[in-house]
Design an enzyme around this catalytic site. Sequence first.
Site, mmCIF file in Angstrom:
data_model
loop_
_atom_site.group_PDB
_atom_site.id
_atom_site.type_symbol
_atom_site.label_atom_id
_atom_site.label_comp_id
_atom_site.label_asym_id
_atom_site.label_seq_id
_atom_site.Cartn_x
_atom_site.Cartn_y
_atom_site.Cartn_z
ATOM 1 N N CYS A 80 32.456 -12.140 0.485
ATOM 2 C CA CYS A 80 31.259 -11.265 0.697
ATOM 3 C C CYS A 80 31.519 -10.122 2.102
ATOM 4 C CB CYS A 80 30.152 -11.850 1.338
ATOM 5 S SG CYS A 80 28.385 -10.215 0.531
ATOM 6 N N HIS A 176 29.212 -15.716 -2.490
ATOM 7 C CA HIS A 176 29.704 -17.609 -1.345
ATOM 8 C C HIS A 176 29.692 -18.696 -2.001
ATOM 9 C CE1 HIS A 176 28.736 -14.316 1.889
ATOM 10 N NE2 HIS A 176 27.566 -13.626 1.300
ATOM 11 N N GLU A 178 30.816 -21.077 0.111
ATOM 12 C CA GLU A 178 30.694 -22.004 1.544
ATOM 13 C C GLU A 178 29.207 -22.411 1.837
ATOM 14 O OE1 GLU A 178 31.023 -18.227 1.574
ATOM 15 O OE2 GLU A 178 30.062 -17.644 3.195
HETATM 16 N N1 GLN Z 1 24.735 -6.443 2.882
HETATM 17 C C1 GLN Z 1 26.311 -6.960 3.518
HETATM 18 C C2 GLN Z 1 26.985 -5.355 4.117
HETATM 19 O O1 GLN Z 1 27.496 -4.545 3.548
HETATM 20 C C3 GLN Z 1 27.066 -7.949 2.909
HETATM 21 C C4 GLN Z 1 25.584 -9.473 2.456
HETATM 22 C C5 GLN Z 1 27.149 -10.615 2.784
HETATM 23 O O2 GLN Z 1 27.790 -10.895 3.470
HETATM 24 N N2 GLN Z 1 26.247 -11.720 2.371
HETATM 25 O O3 GLN Z 1 27.993 -6.090 4.858
#
Ligand code: GLN
Length: 198
Positions: A80, A176, A178
């Site tokens: 992410c 994710h 994790e």
């Molecule tokens: N929206 C977050 C970003 O732009 C990422 C979200 C996440 O890591 N769950 O950094």
Amino acid sequence: MKVGVLGLQGDVPEHRRAITAADPTATLVTVRSPADLASLEALFLPGGESTTMARLLKLSGLWTPLGAALSAGLPVLATCAGLILLSDRLEPTEGAPDPPTLGGIDVTVKRNDYGRQRESFEATVRLPELGIPAFPGVFIRAPRIRRVGPAAEPIAWQGTEVVGLRQGLRWGLTFHPELSDDRRITRAFLAAARARSQ
Ligand code: GLN
């Protein structure tokens, strides 16, 4: 095996738990300063907020040495916000500043692209190359993979959409692993990293 988790911000304890569950023999290092990168065999970049992480990477002096470690081939699994930092290109977010990226994966991503009303959702993900036909994908204000460049290879799909990819031993996922109890992806990544260091 010495495994680091970037520990500046984000879901660091969840990654530590997932790694320990996937490989109880792994020695865990929470990476907060350049010295913590020494002799790592794999590194996890957690989810969180990429703008904050980029700022803290610069403040901690980690930005340049981490970039060098990535260029030298340190295996990394980025989820992410972590994937955002490893993307070679960001499609601009309307009305909000985007972070600088370290790069390393030939991909264009757009932050927060699943829309506000669906900031978080769960969906089944397929990772056929890893032998995983169905994986519980947890998506939290996820970035969307807009274009996969020729140097990268898609490895995860949700429906027809690519939600994970790799460039050698740099793996990036918009969801994710994790945050689920399923350790198959973590285990597959650690096995690939171990094979490199042996
Ligand atoms: N929206 C977050 C970003 O732009 C990422 C979200 C996440 O890591 N769950 O950094």
